[in-house]
Design an enzyme around this catalytic site. Structure first.
Site, mmCIF file in Angstrom:
data_model
loop_
_atom_site.group_PDB
_atom_site.id
_atom_site.type_symbol
_atom_site.label_atom_id
_atom_site.label_comp_id
_atom_site.label_asym_id
_atom_site.label_seq_id
_atom_site.Cartn_x
_atom_site.Cartn_y
_atom_site.Cartn_z
ATOM 1 N N ASN A 7 29.193 16.999 63.926
ATOM 2 C CA ASN A 7 30.387 16.864 64.446
ATOM 3 C C ASN A 7 30.586 15.278 64.745
ATOM 4 O OD1 ASN A 7 32.635 16.102 66.291
ATOM 5 N ND2 ASN A 7 32.485 18.197 66.969
ATOM 6 N N HIS A 10 33.217 11.744 67.495
ATOM 7 C CA HIS A 10 33.046 10.760 68.735
ATOM 8 C C HIS A 10 32.838 9.158 67.789
ATOM 9 C CE1 HIS A 10 33.724 13.056 71.659
ATOM 10 N NE2 HIS A 10 32.844 13.822 71.387
ATOM 11 N N HIS A 43 37.179 18.032 64.979
ATOM 12 C CA HIS A 43 38.045 18.506 65.939
ATOM 13 C C HIS A 43 39.482 18.038 65.782
ATOM 14 C CE1 HIS A 43 39.013 20.599 70.104
ATOM 15 N NE2 HIS A 43 39.976 20.723 69.163
ATOM 16 N N ARG A 45 42.516 17.427 67.339
ATOM 17 C CA ARG A 45 43.111 17.856 68.753
ATOM 18 C C ARG A 45 44.454 17.548 68.412
ATOM 19 N NH1 ARG A 45 39.477 18.433 73.329
ATOM 20 N NH2 ARG A 45 41.412 18.555 74.312
ATOM 21 N N ARG A 49 43.308 12.492 69.895
ATOM 22 C CA ARG A 49 42.636 11.318 70.620
ATOM 23 C C ARG A 49 41.427 10.915 69.784
ATOM 24 N NH1 ARG A 49 39.684 14.926 75.405
ATOM 25 N NH2 ARG A 49 41.923 15.464 75.983
ATOM 26 N N GLU A 70 37.611 22.338 63.527
ATOM 27 C CA GLU A 70 37.850 22.984 64.771
ATOM 28 C C GLU A 70 39.292 22.857 65.194
ATOM 29 O OE1 GLU A 70 35.588 21.556 68.242
ATOM 30 O OE2 GLU A 70 33.827 21.748 67.091
ATOM 31 N N GLU A 151 31.163 31.424 67.503
ATOM 32 C CA GLU A 151 30.377 30.263 67.966
ATOM 33 C C GLU A 151 30.132 30.147 69.464
ATOM 34 O OE1 GLU A 151 31.269 26.197 66.653
ATOM 35 O OE2 GLU A 151 30.352 25.294 68.473
ATOM 36 N N HIS A 191 27.772 23.087 71.727
ATOM 37 C CA HIS A 191 28.460 22.308 72.970
ATOM 38 C C HIS A 191 27.284 21.830 73.781
ATOM 39 C CE1 HIS A 191 31.467 20.785 75.485
ATOM 40 N NE2 HIS A 191 32.426 21.266 74.596
HETATM 41 N N1 PXP Z 1 31.329 23.335 69.094
HETATM 42 C C1 PXP Z 1 32.596 23.244 69.569
HETATM 43 C C2 PXP Z 1 33.534 24.498 69.441
HETATM 44 C C3 PXP Z 1 33.142 21.918 70.354
HETATM 45 O O1 PXP Z 1 34.385 22.123 70.627
HETATM 46 C C4 PXP Z 1 32.200 20.819 70.446
HETATM 47 C C5 PXP Z 1 32.946 19.584 70.908
HETATM 48 O O2 PXP Z 1 34.040 19.068 69.957
HETATM 49 C C6 PXP Z 1 31.108 20.991 69.644
HETATM 50 C C7 PXP Z 1 30.617 22.203 69.300
HETATM 51 C C8 PXP Z 1 30.090 19.659 69.853
HETATM 52 O O3 PXP Z 1 29.806 19.326 71.035
HETATM 53 P P1 PXP Z 1 28.864 18.269 71.366
HETATM 54 O O4 PXP Z 1 29.868 17.151 70.879
HETATM 55 O O5 PXP Z 1 28.783 18.259 72.973
HETATM 56 O O6 PXP Z 1 27.805 18.237 70.660
#
Ligand code: PXP
Length: 244
Positions: A7, A10, A43, A45, A49, A70, A151, A191
């Site tokens: 992911n 960030h 993701h 959003r 953001r 996502e 998930e 997550h």
């Molecule tokens: N899975 C989902 C559905 C999420 O919303 C997130 C956060 O965007 C993640 C995985 C990844 O989580 P993390 O950034 O804590 O590894």
């Protein structure tokens, strides 16, 4: 063995903090693909953001990149997904004031809504994964919606403060994974997974995909992006083989 979905949200968080055009999450996606990760997750959003629409389009265009989008189950996002055609969408609940996704979807409260939505995605050839808490009612409801995957939310496991709480939360994930698999769903998880806690989750053989972002990007600040992705891949692989 579970595949890693990196992911890259960030990387975009850092960029948006200063309104610059760097660091580029697309570059992070390209590096991930070169390293052989199975998918790149973003993701988009509703408040934009971190990831922006143009990021999604550019990542979609990377050759060999399996894109997991996502998104909230909101009409604006649905239309974007139909246009962008990701390889998979993961539906998540979204609240504007939250720091990150808090809790899974309440599929059991609105099974018809998700059934109709999944049908629309199937009509476009886009598989759907539903982000849910590892609870029996949510898994059973998810299976009835016709989704391809769930998930499992690993937040409770990741945030556990004691060994006992961690073991209890892990047992919930395992139980939910077995149930989901028995109902014909592909099982993903994510997550809060990091370099210290990913092992026991990656060792759950039923899991097909682990979506991990914050810990990878955080480590990349000191170690670089490619070494951080490589190390996460190594940990998942060795846990899948039963050794760490
Ligand atoms: N899975 C989902 C559905 C999420 O919303 C997130 C956060 O965007 C993640 C995985 C990844 O989580 P993390 O950034 O804590 O590894």
């Amino acid at each position: 063995m579970a595949r890693l979905g990196v992911n890259v949200d960030h990387v975009a968080t850092l960029r948006q903090a200063r309104g610059t055009d760097y660091p580029d999450p697309v570059r992070a996606a390209e590096i991930s693909v070169k390293l052989g990760v199975s998918c790149v997750t973003v993701h988009l959003r509703e408040d934009r953001r971190h990831i922006q629409d143009v990021d999604v389009r550019r990542i979609r265009a990377i050759r060999g990149c399996r894109l997991n989008l996502e998104m909230a189950p909101a009409e604006e996002m649905i239309q974007i997904a139909f246009k962008t055609r990701p390889d998979q969408v993961t539906l998540v609940p979204e609240r504007r004031e939250e720091l990150t996704t808090e809790g899974g979807l309440d599929v059991s409260a609105k099974p018809e809504f998700f059934k109709i939505l999944n049908k629309r995605f199937r009509g476009k050839g886009i598989p759907v994964s539903l982000f849910v808490d590892p609870e029996t009612a949510q898994i059973e409801a998810s299976a009835q919606t016709g989704a391809e995957a769930v998930e499992l939310n690993t937040a409770e496991y990741s945030e556990a403060k004691t060994k006992k709480d961690s073991a209890v939360a892990l047992a919930k994930v395992k139980k939910a994974a077995r149930l989901a698999k028995s109902l014909g769903l592909a099982v993903h998880a994510g997550h809060g997974l990091n370099y210290d806690n990913v092992g026991p989750v990656a060792a759950i053989k039923i899991l097909e995909e682990l979506n991990i972002g914050h810990s990878v990007v955080s480590r990349a600040v000191f170690d670089g992006f490619a070494p951080s992705v490589r190390e996460m891949m190594r940990l998942i692989k060795s846990a899948g083989k039963g050794k760490r």
